[in-house]
Design a protein around this motif. Structure first.
Motif, PDB file in Angstrom:
ATOM      1  N   UNK A   1      84.968  81.194  11.884  1.00  0.00           N
ATOM      2  CA  UNK A   1      84.775  79.810  11.478  1.00  0.00           C
ATOM      3  C   UNK A   1      83.802  79.752  10.307  1.00  0.00           C
ATOM      4  N   UNK A   2      83.990  78.769   9.429  1.00  0.00           N
ATOM      5  CA  UNK A   2      83.147  78.637   8.234  1.00  0.00           C
ATOM      6  C   UNK A   2      81.678  78.489   8.593  1.00  0.00           C
ATOM      7  N   UNK A   3      81.387  77.893   9.757  1.00  0.00           N
ATOM      8  CA  UNK A   3      79.994  77.669  10.134  1.00  0.00           C
ATOM      9  C   UNK A   3      79.494  78.672  11.175  1.00  0.00           C
ATOM     10  N   UNK A   4      80.155  79.827  11.296  1.00  0.00           N
ATOM     11  CA  UNK A   4      79.724  80.858  12.238  1.00  0.00           C
ATOM     12  C   UNK A   4      78.429  81.502  11.743  1.00  0.00           C
ATOM     13  N   UNK A   5      77.605  81.959  12.669  1.00  0.00           N
ATOM     14  CA  UNK A   5      76.320  82.574  12.323  1.00  0.00           C
ATOM     15  C   UNK A   5      76.506  83.779  11.415  1.00  0.00           C
TER      16      UNK A   5
ATOM     17  N   UNK B   1      68.029  86.028   5.433  1.00  0.00           N
ATOM     18  CA  UNK B   1      67.999  84.607   5.751  1.00  0.00           C
ATOM     19  C   UNK B   1      69.053  84.378   6.820  1.00  0.00           C
ATOM     20  N   UNK B   2      68.672  83.678   7.876  1.00  0.00           N
ATOM     21  CA  UNK B   2      69.584  83.380   8.971  1.00  0.00           C
ATOM     22  C   UNK B   2      70.352  82.099   8.643  1.00  0.00           C
ATOM     23  N   UNK B   3      71.677  82.192   8.637  1.00  0.00           N
ATOM     24  CA  UNK B   3      72.527  81.057   8.277  1.00  0.00           C
ATOM     25  C   UNK B   3      73.370  80.613   9.464  1.00  0.00           C
ATOM     26  N   UNK B   4      73.485  79.314   9.656  1.00  0.00           N
ATOM     27  CA  UNK B   4      74.355  78.710  10.677  1.00  0.00           C
ATOM     28  C   UNK B   4      73.985  79.162  12.083  1.00  0.00           C
ATOM     29  N   UNK B   5      72.703  79.120  12.389  1.00  0.00           N
ATOM     30  CA  UNK B   5      72.235  79.468  13.726  1.00  0.00           C
ATOM     31  C   UNK B   5      71.165  80.535  13.678  1.00  0.00           C
TER      32      UNK B   5
ATOM     33  N   UNK C   1      64.769  81.719  13.375  1.00  0.00           N
ATOM     34  CA  UNK C   1      65.450  80.428  13.376  1.00  0.00           C
ATOM     35  C   UNK C   1      66.366  80.253  12.165  1.00  0.00           C
ATOM     36  N   UNK C   2      67.341  79.388  12.344  1.00  0.00           N
ATOM     37  CA  UNK C   2      68.297  79.077  11.287  1.00  0.00           C
ATOM     38  C   UNK C   2      67.596  78.657  10.004  1.00  0.00           C
ATOM     39  N   UNK C   3      68.092  79.184   8.892  1.00  0.00           N
ATOM     40  CA  UNK C   3      67.635  78.881   7.537  1.00  0.00           C
ATOM     41  C   UNK C   3      66.290  79.513   7.183  1.00  0.00           C
TER      42      UNK C   3
END
Length: 93
Positions: free
Chosen positions: A2-6, A26-30, A64-66
């Motif tokens: 999915x486009x928003x998967x971690x 950088x942690x993206x989407x979770x 954490x995310x972002x």
């Protein structure tokens, strides 16, 4: 995927020693958690496991995310990591 998967975005690779790499990410989407296994970008089938997270000089279990942090990634793909790689979580089979 999915486009928003971690994903874990590699900002820079600080050191590589065999199958162990220290990277700024950088942690993206979770959130990213110690123990998570990531797939390397296509066409590689290699994986790396997130074994350590450091955030502002403190050891953490979760990034954490972002947020940006320094991490240790261990596995057969570690030597091939490079800036701007986006690692995705290895799905369980």
């Amino acid at each position: 995927m999915a486009a928003d998967a971690h994903r874990l975005l590699i900002i820079s690779v600080e050191t590589v020693d065999g199958s162990r790499a220290e990277c700024v990410v950088r942690s993206l989407h979770g959130p990213a958690s110690v123990g998570t296994v990531y797939r390397m970008p296509f066409p590689s089938n290699d994986t790396v496991e997130l074994t350590e997270i450091e955030w502002y000089g403190q050891a953490r279990q979760v990034l954490d995310e972002m947020h940006h942090g320094k991490v240790c990634l261990v596995g057969p793909g570690a030597g091939g990591l490079k800036a701007e790689d986006a690692l995705v979580v290895q799905e369980q089979v």
